[in-house]
Motif scaffolding. Structure first.
Motif, PDB file in Angstrom:
ATOM      1  N   GLY A   4      46.464   4.881  35.500  1.00 42.89           N
ATOM      2  CA  GLY A   4      46.809   5.742  34.378  1.00 42.89           C
ATOM      3  C   GLY A   4      47.792   5.052  33.445  1.00 42.89           C
ATOM      4  O   GLY A   4      47.710   3.844  33.219  1.00 42.89           O
ATOM      5  N   ASN A   5      48.731   5.827  32.902  1.00 40.94           N
ATOM      6  CA  ASN A   5      49.741   5.246  32.008  1.00 40.94           C
ATOM      7  C   ASN A   5      51.118   5.255  32.656  1.00 40.94           C
ATOM      8  O   ASN A   5      52.131   5.399  31.983  1.00 40.94           O
ATOM      9  CB  ASN A   5      49.769   5.984  30.668  1.00 40.94           C
ATOM     10  N   ARG A   6      51.149   5.071  33.968  1.00 44.44           N
ATOM     11  CA  ARG A   6      52.436   4.971  34.655  1.00 44.44           C
ATOM     12  C   ARG A   6      53.189   3.741  34.150  1.00 44.44           C
ATOM     13  O   ARG A   6      52.608   2.665  33.983  1.00 44.44           O
ATOM     14  CB  ARG A   6      52.222   4.843  36.162  1.00 44.44           C
ATOM     15  N   PRO A   7      54.490   3.858  33.942  1.00 44.56           N
ATOM     16  CA  PRO A   7      55.247   2.684  33.501  1.00 44.56           C
ATOM     17  C   PRO A   7      55.356   1.619  34.578  1.00 44.56           C
ATOM     18  O   PRO A   7      55.443   0.431  34.279  1.00 44.56           O
ATOM     19  CB  PRO A   7      56.614   3.252  33.136  1.00 44.56           C
ATOM     20  N   ARG A   8      55.331   2.042  35.829  1.00 44.55           N
ATOM     21  CA  ARG A   8      55.364   1.105  36.941  1.00 44.55           C
ATOM     22  C   ARG A   8      54.257   1.473  37.925  1.00 44.55           C
ATOM     23  O   ARG A   8      54.014   2.647  38.187  1.00 44.55           O
ATOM     24  CB  ARG A   8      56.724   1.125  37.650  1.00 44.55           C
ATOM     25  N   ILE A   9      53.628   0.455  38.479  1.00 42.64           N
ATOM     26  CA  ILE A   9      52.536   0.658  39.433  1.00 42.64           C
ATOM     27  C   ILE A   9      53.113   0.635  40.848  1.00 42.64           C
ATOM     28  O   ILE A   9      53.818  -0.308  41.222  1.00 42.64           O
ATOM     29  CB  ILE A   9      51.465  -0.435  39.286  1.00 42.64           C
ATOM     30  N   GLY A  10      52.814   1.672  41.627  1.00 40.11           N
ATOM     31  CA  GLY A  10      53.300   1.741  42.996  1.00 40.11           C
ATOM     32  C   GLY A  10      52.178   1.733  44.005  1.00 40.11           C
ATOM     33  O   GLY A  10      51.022   2.037  43.682  1.00 40.11           O
ATOM     34  N   ARG A  27      38.053  -3.459  39.367  1.00 44.22           N
ATOM     35  CA  ARG A  27      39.406  -3.985  39.175  1.00 44.22           C
ATOM     36  C   ARG A  27      39.459  -5.448  39.599  1.00 44.22           C
ATOM     37  O   ARG A  27      38.684  -5.891  40.459  1.00 44.22           O
ATOM     38  CB  ARG A  27      40.443  -3.167  39.948  1.00 44.22           C
ATOM     39  N   LEU A  28      40.342  -6.165  38.971  1.00 38.39           N
ATOM     40  CA  LEU A  28      40.719  -7.516  39.365  1.00 38.39           C
ATOM     41  C   LEU A  28      42.180  -7.445  39.765  1.00 38.39           C
ATOM     42  O   LEU A  28      43.012  -6.925  39.014  1.00 38.39           O
ATOM     43  CB  LEU A  28      40.551  -8.506  38.208  1.00 38.39           C
ATOM     44  N   GLN A  29      42.495  -7.961  40.928  1.00 41.34           N
ATOM     45  CA  GLN A  29      43.868  -7.859  41.413  1.00 41.34           C
ATOM     46  C   GLN A  29      44.265  -9.118  42.151  1.00 41.34           C
ATOM     47  O   GLN A  29      43.498  -9.662  42.957  1.00 41.34           O
ATOM     48  CB  GLN A  29      44.031  -6.646  42.334  1.00 41.34           C
ATOM     49  N   GLY A  30      45.444  -9.593  41.850  1.00 39.45           N
ATOM     50  CA  GLY A  30      45.982 -10.768  42.512  1.00 39.45           C
ATOM     51  C   GLY A  30      47.455 -10.894  42.168  1.00 39.45           C
ATOM     52  O   GLY A  30      48.059  -9.964  41.625  1.00 39.45           O
ATOM     53  N   PRO A  31      48.068 -12.037  42.441  1.00 40.07           N
ATOM     54  CA  PRO A  31      49.479 -12.217  42.108  1.00 40.07           C
ATOM     55  C   PRO A  31      49.721 -12.023  40.609  1.00 40.07           C
ATOM     56  O   PRO A  31      49.076 -12.656  39.780  1.00 40.07           O
ATOM     57  CB  PRO A  31      49.748 -13.656  42.539  1.00 40.07           C
ATOM     58  N   LEU A  40      45.365   2.563  44.518  1.00 34.39           N
ATOM     59  CA  LEU A  40      45.956   1.252  44.330  1.00 34.39           C
ATOM     60  C   LEU A  40      46.797   0.866  45.546  1.00 34.39           C
ATOM     61  O   LEU A  40      47.504   1.692  46.107  1.00 34.39           O
ATOM     62  CB  LEU A  40      46.832   1.237  43.084  1.00 34.39           C
ATOM     63  N   THR A  41      46.705  -0.375  45.928  1.00 36.42           N
ATOM     64  CA  THR A  41      47.471  -0.880  47.062  1.00 36.42           C
ATOM     65  C   THR A  41      48.120  -2.202  46.666  1.00 36.42           C
ATOM     66  O   THR A  41      47.574  -2.957  45.856  1.00 36.42           O
ATOM     67  CB  THR A  41      46.574  -1.110  48.289  1.00 36.42           C
ATOM     68  N   THR A  42      49.279  -2.465  47.239  1.00 37.27           N
ATOM     69  CA  THR A  42      49.953  -3.725  46.956  1.00 37.27           C
ATOM     70  C   THR A  42      49.109  -4.903  47.421  1.00 37.27           C
ATOM     71  O   THR A  42      49.013  -5.924  46.743  1.00 37.27           O
ATOM     72  CB  THR A  42      51.327  -3.758  47.637  1.00 37.27           C
ATOM     73  N   ARG A  43      48.484  -4.740  48.573  1.00 38.01           N
ATOM     74  CA  ARG A  43      47.569  -5.767  49.068  1.00 38.01           C
ATOM     75  C   ARG A  43      46.210  -5.548  48.415  1.00 38.01           C
ATOM     76  O   ARG A  43      45.607  -4.491  48.567  1.00 38.01           O
ATOM     77  CB  ARG A  43      47.451  -5.677  50.586  1.00 38.01           C
ATOM     78  N   PRO A  44      45.697  -6.521  47.679  1.00 44.36           N
ATOM     79  CA  PRO A  44      44.452  -6.308  46.931  1.00 44.36           C
ATOM     80  C   PRO A  44      43.276  -5.949  47.824  1.00 44.36           C
ATOM     81  O   PRO A  44      43.148  -6.446  48.945  1.00 44.36           O
ATOM     82  CB  PRO A  44      44.219  -7.656  46.243  1.00 44.36           C
ATOM     83  N   ARG A  45      42.443  -5.082  47.296  1.00 43.54           N
ATOM     84  CA  ARG A  45      41.177  -4.757  47.944  1.00 43.54           C
ATOM     85  C   ARG A  45      40.051  -5.496  47.230  1.00 43.54           C
ATOM     86  O   ARG A  45      40.189  -5.943  46.102  1.00 43.54           O
ATOM     87  CB  ARG A  45      40.934  -3.250  47.892  1.00 43.54           C
ATOM     88  N   GLY A  46      38.916  -5.596  47.895  1.00 41.96           N
ATOM     89  CA  GLY A  46      37.763  -6.240  47.297  1.00 41.96           C
ATOM     90  C   GLY A  46      37.503  -7.604  47.896  1.00 41.96           C
ATOM     91  O   GLY A  46      38.098  -7.993  48.909  1.00 41.96           O
TER      92      GLY A  46
END
Length: 379
Positions: free
Chosen positions: A212-218, A334-338, A266-272
């Motif tokens: 969404g438009n959260r200022p920080r992702i948790g 989604r694309l997720q990484g460092p 959403l997770t800190t450890r990427p999925r996929g």
């Protein structure tokens, strides 16, 4: 995010020159809305992609010459292709107005208005301290930070399109975000069974980007309800119910279940599936897809961002998908990484309404750059 240091010919220099020219053209009343004191938090971190008040001075309340100066500042934060894309998205408000029968108001005189895009500067673009600027309206949110003469943050960077596909004269439709869709679909359809088993999060796509438009992702975030993506909840009962009904209806139409929401949280450890498990050809497809997002910003900055994923550094980027893989089927990826989170969703308006966002969970709004700046300033 690392920027490029230098003078007038650098991205930061061009932004400073354009921001100062725009601010100098405004009267006192306009300046009260356009220019705010520097703040590391608070209003600076509020961003939106709905047709709500984005904060600042809207194009509608500027003279034509001031509008030109405003768009010159906007252009300094974008590549040539990025600026064309943003301009096209803004123009789609006229198309959307017609699609909706000119009936949608959102509590203002014209609900779909290509001049309701707001610009605001935080801090002094001629000074020595940090400063930033924000440009946003329906389906556009740009957030850029300059620290010590460098552009240090370019995210969150949101672009959407509604309609995602519109007819033009001739055989080719207008699709402002086609690259973000087609390259991802080509990649997911190239996966073998084992790769697909890792990449596919759910058979049903969420109705919006999860962050969404959260200022920080948790860690553990799930899709926000539509009423919460606006600046404030509507006080008009009819509008409040309409927004609530839109969200409820979208989820019911999609057939979303609690387990579907859990699958895409959403997770800190990427999925996929990680790029390390892709073939060389698939890695190049992934790199091209990532380039669609990094390529939104000026070339000098985009090159710096792309360098973070050069060679084997791409291996830690994960690609995840939810929904169908055929054209016009609801889908999400989604694309997720460092230092990377990209989200894309196309489910609404019968799969003709795209949302895309590029974020750096550690460096959005320059969180990391400002921490470093404060440490160095207090040595």
């Amino acid at each position: 995010m690392t920027g490029v240091r230098g003078g007038a010919g650098t991205p930061a220099g061009r932004m400073s020159t354009a921001a100062r020219a725009w601010l100098a053209s405004l009267d006192d009343e306009q300046l009260g809305r356009a220019a705010w004191a520097w703040e590391p938090d608070g209003e600076r971190l509020r961003w939106f992609y709905t047709p709500t008040d984005h904060g600042g001075l809207p194009l509608r309340d500027m003279r034509p010459a001031q509008q030109s100066l405003a768009m010159q500042l906007v252009a300094t934060g974008l590549s040539s292709a990025g600026y064309v894309t943003v301009s096209t998205i803004m123009g789609l408000e006229n198309v959307l107005d017609q699609v909706e029968g000119w009936q949608v108001g959102w509590g203002r005189e014209r609900g779909r208005d290509p001049q309701l895009y707001w610009l605001r500067v935080f801090g002094d673009p001629a000074g020595r301290g940090p400063w930033s600027w924000r440009f946003g309206g329906h389906h556009v949110s740009l957030n850029l930070l300059v620290v010590d003469g460098e552009v240090r943050a370019t995210t969150p960077c949101f672009l959407g399109a509604d309609p995602a596909e519109s007819p033009l004269l001739g055989p080719h439709p207008l699709r402002p975000l086609a690259g973000a869709e087609d390259l991802a679909r080509d990649l997911v359809r190239s996966l073998d069974a084992a790769q697909t088993g890792r990449a596919l999060l759910a058979g049903t796509a969420p109705v919006d980007i999860v962050g969404g438009n959260r200022p920080r992702i948790g860690d553990g975030e799930q899709v926000m309800r539509l009423p919460d993506v606006w600046r404030d909840h509507f006080t008009d009962p009819g509008l409040a119910e309409r927004v609530e009904a839109m969200h409820r209806g979208s989820e019911e139409k999609a057939g979303l279940r609690p387990e579907d929401h859990e699958a895409v949280r959403l997770t800190t450890r990427p999925r996929g599936v990680p790029a390390a498990d892709l073939t060389p050809a698939q890695k190049e497809q992934l790199r091209a897809l990532l380039g669609v997002y990094l390529g939104r910003i000026p070339d000098e900055l985009a090159d710096r961002e792309a360098a973070k994923f050069a060679g084997d550094r791409l291996d830690r980027v994960h690609f995840a998908w939810a929904g169908g893989t055929a054209r016009h089927e609801p889908h999400y990826y989604r694309l997720q990484g460092p230092r990377l989170l990209v989200e894309y969703d196309n489910t609404q308006r019968d799969v003709n309404h795209v949302h895309t966002v590029w974020r750096d969970p550690e460096g959005d709004f320059g969180f990391d750059a400002l921490r470093q700046h404060l440490r160095e300033a207090h040595r």
